[in-house]
Motif scaffolding. Structure first.
Motif, PDB file in Angstrom:
ATOM      1  N   TRP A   1       3.645   7.264  -2.348  1.00  0.00           N
ATOM      2  CA  TRP A   1       3.311   7.223  -3.770  1.00  0.00           C
ATOM      3  C   TRP A   1       4.095   8.264  -4.562  1.00  0.00           C
ATOM      4  O   TRP A   1       4.641   7.976  -5.629  1.00  0.00           O
TER       5      TRP A   1
ATOM      6  N   ARG B   1       0.599   4.539   1.670  1.00  0.00           N
ATOM      7  CA  ARG B   1      -0.240   4.950   2.801  1.00  0.00           C
ATOM      8  C   ARG B   1      -0.975   6.260   2.505  1.00  0.00           C
ATOM      9  O   ARG B   1      -0.373   7.196   1.964  1.00  0.00           O
ATOM     10  N   PRO B   2      -2.256   6.353   2.843  1.00  0.00           N
ATOM     11  CA  PRO B   2      -3.037   7.571   2.572  1.00  0.00           C
ATOM     12  C   PRO B   2      -2.375   8.824   3.145  1.00  0.00           C
ATOM     13  O   PRO B   2      -1.950   8.843   4.305  1.00  0.00           O
ATOM     14  N   SER B   3      -2.264   9.862   2.311  1.00  0.00           N
ATOM     15  CA  SER B   3      -1.725  11.182   2.674  1.00  0.00           C
ATOM     16  C   SER B   3      -0.252  11.164   3.066  1.00  0.00           C
ATOM     17  O   SER B   3       0.265  12.162   3.576  1.00  0.00           O
TER      18      SER B   3
ATOM     19  N   GLU C   1      -8.204  -2.477  -4.762  1.00  0.00           N
ATOM     20  CA  GLU C   1      -8.635  -1.889  -3.493  1.00  0.00           C
ATOM     21  C   GLU C   1      -8.363  -2.843  -2.356  1.00  0.00           C
ATOM     22  O   GLU C   1      -8.495  -4.060  -2.491  1.00  0.00           O
TER      23      GLU C   1
ATOM     24  N   GLN D   1      -8.133   1.708   7.004  1.00  0.00           N
ATOM     25  CA  GLN D   1      -8.596   2.600   5.938  1.00  0.00           C
ATOM     26  C   GLN D   1      -8.674   1.843   4.616  1.00  0.00           C
ATOM     27  O   GLN D   1      -7.761   1.107   4.258  1.00  0.00           O
ATOM     28  N   THR D   2      -9.769   2.062   3.911  1.00  0.00           N
ATOM     29  CA  THR D   2      -9.925   1.475   2.586  1.00  0.00           C
ATOM     30  C   THR D   2      -9.215   2.366   1.570  1.00  0.00           C
ATOM     31  O   THR D   2      -9.490   3.561   1.487  1.00  0.00           O
ATOM     32  N   THR D   3      -8.290   1.793   0.811  1.00  0.00           N
ATOM     33  CA  THR D   3      -7.487   2.567  -0.137  1.00  0.00           C
ATOM     34  C   THR D   3      -6.929   1.630  -1.199  1.00  0.00           C
ATOM     35  O   THR D   3      -6.982   0.408  -1.047  1.00  0.00           O
ATOM     36  N   ALA D   4      -6.397   2.193  -2.262  1.00  0.00           N
ATOM     37  CA  ALA D   4      -5.845   1.378  -3.349  1.00  0.00           C
ATOM     38  C   ALA D   4      -4.429   0.936  -3.033  1.00  0.00           C
ATOM     39  O   ALA D   4      -3.660   1.646  -2.378  1.00  0.00           O
TER      40      ALA D   4
ATOM     41  N   VAL E   1      -7.656  -2.936   2.360  1.00  0.00           N
ATOM     42  CA  VAL E   1      -7.813  -2.285   3.660  1.00  0.00           C
ATOM     43  C   VAL E   1      -6.459  -2.266   4.352  1.00  0.00           C
ATOM     44  O   VAL E   1      -5.815  -3.311   4.520  1.00  0.00           O
TER      45      VAL E   1
ATOM     46  N   PHE F   1       0.809  -1.216   0.000  1.00  0.00           N
ATOM     47  CA  PHE F   1       0.000   0.000   0.000  1.00  0.00           C
ATOM     48  C   PHE F   1       0.846   1.273   0.000  1.00  0.00           C
ATOM     49  O   PHE F   1       1.799   1.380   0.774  1.00  0.00           O
TER      50      PHE F   1
ATOM     51  N   GLU G   1      -3.104  -1.343  -7.895  1.00  0.00           N
ATOM     52  CA  GLU G   1      -4.352  -0.676  -8.268  1.00  0.00           C
ATOM     53  C   GLU G   1      -5.604  -1.380  -7.754  1.00  0.00           C
ATOM     54  O   GLU G   1      -6.724  -0.913  -7.990  1.00  0.00           O
TER      55      GLU G   1
END
Length: 413
Positions: free
Chosen positions: A109, A103-105, A351, A342-345, A353, A101, A349
């Motif tokens: 990436w 990680r969100p924010s 999806e 958190q659900t994220t890609a 958790v 993953f 690509e």
């Protein structure tokens, strides 16, 4: 890049879980008295594990000067400083789930897209561990500014979430018009700020509300953001450049380079947009006498003859310091790492958790105080060097023209 400044150049290095983090500084004035004891207090204020509302990562952040000084004085050559990472836990990040993953924010990436590779543990260079080098360099810059000009830099927490030290009101949409806020800017010091630990907002009631709020988010495995206000006192007038390198622009650059920052305002800031010009304009008045202990005259740093009756400009006009207090506020977002799933890609690509691991602050604002102070010192140090270089050249020309006039026996034009 990893370098900041033109005349006082600061180059930081290191990642969150490497062997050490640190800084190389070029442009430190020779003979400046400096030792680890001048630097360690600010690193100690920044270090993790300070309280129940900060990350539990246990780092002492002991600084070591590697080069550039001898017998407690700067040699004028590059100063290198390092802090060992003693409590790395890269295994928190090296598992099959975390590797899949971005990680969100986080910067996972964007670093992968930029470099084609990324540090897999702790965010690498995007980690707040990188700021150790900034704080160490800022302590040296601040030592010079304090010794030569009596400059005093103090930051404090002004809000966390919806809890404010000075809430905006219809009468005072910006703290710049609030007499209590302006009084605080005159008197606040670091020991007072630290006495309100762990939150570091100088008001007992507000500190309790903010601490309770952070504790609430921590218990929910969530996070929350806030703001830091900084005041710089005894600033000589004339610092800063017109047009592109205005002093407030350099401060904005410095502050928005700190991890997790999302906003910057100087003086009256955004709240000043709601004030008419007849109130917002800062009229000039004769500057009061400055005590010899604060004047800096012995070091050739004159104080301005005029000051302003109000200070909605935040001590800067036309991009140049006017001698009044400089003050600004920096906004910090909620820390990106939270314990909630958190659900994220994923990188492939698909999806999924993600339940992130690692040791992180539920709110970074209290520990950001010395980082904000350090970056403010770096900006002023660079501006001070630029201005005194210019003034020195001007003095050389004046002396040359005076010599030419005396030699020719007539004025020159």
């Amino acid at each position: 890049m990893s370098t900041f400044g033109n005349f006082f150049k600061v180059h930081t290095y290191g990642e969150s879980h490497c062997l050490s983090v640190g800084v190389i500084i070029d442009g430190v004035p020779p003979t400046l008295e400096i030792s680890e004891a001048d630097i360690q207090p600010q690193l100690t204020r920044r270090r993790p594990g300070q309280s129940a509302i900060t990350t539990p990562r246990d780092e002492k952040d002991r600084v070591e000067i590697q080069s550039g000084t001898e017998f407690g004085k700067a040699l004028g050559t590059p100063i290198a400083m390092r802090v060992m990472n003693e409590n790395q836990r890269p295994k928190d990040y090296g598992n099959s789930t975390m590797d899949k993953f971005p990680r969100p924010s986080h910067a996972d990436w964007t670093y992968q897209e930029k470099y084609g590779i990324r540090a897999s543990s702790g965010g690498g260079r995007s980690s707040a561990r990188e700021t150790i080098g900034r704080v160490a360099a800022g302590a040296i810059a601040e030592k010079f500014l304090r010794d030569v000009a009596g400059v005093d830099i103090v930051a404090f927490v002004s809000s966390i979430g919806d809890e404010y030290l000075f809430p905006p009101t219809a009468t005072h949409p910006t703290p710049a018009t609030n007499p209590e806020f302006l009084k605080l800017l005159e008197t606040i010091d670091r020991p007072t700020v630290d006495s309100f630990a762990p939150v570091r907002t100088p008001n007992t009631e507000a500190a309790k509300r903010m601490e309770d709020l952070v504790t609430e988010f921590k218990e929910r495995e969530d996070s929350i953001g806030g703001t830091v206000t900084c005041v710089i006192r005894n600033v000589p007038s004339g610092l800063g450049e017109p047009v592109f390198d205005k002093l407030e622009a350099k401060l904005a650059h410095a502050m928005l380079s700190i991890p997790a920052t999302k906003g910057f305002e100087v003086g009256s800031g955004f709240g000043g947009c709601r004030i008419p010009g007849s109130i917002h304009n800062d009229a000039f008045i004769k500057s009061p006498a400055v005590p010899p202990s604060q004047s800096g005259l012995a070091s050739g740093v004159p104080r301005p003859r005029l000051t302003t009756k109000t200070n909605n400009s935040g001590g800067i006009q036309g991009g140049i310091s006017n001698g009044a207090h400089i003050y600004f506020t920096v906004a910090f977002k909620p820390p990106a790492t939270i314990g909630q799933a958190q659900t994220t890609a994923m990188y492939d690509e698909e999806e999924g958790v993600l339940a992130a691991k690692g040791r992180h602050d539920p709110c970074v604002v209290p520990r950001a105080i010395p980082i904000v102070e350090a970056m403010a010192a770096l900006v002023l140090m660079d501006a001070f060097a630029a201005q005194h270089g210019r003034a020195g050249m001007r003095d050389l020309l004046s002396a040359a023209y005076e010599h030419k006039t005396l030699a020719n026996g007539k004025p020159t034009h």
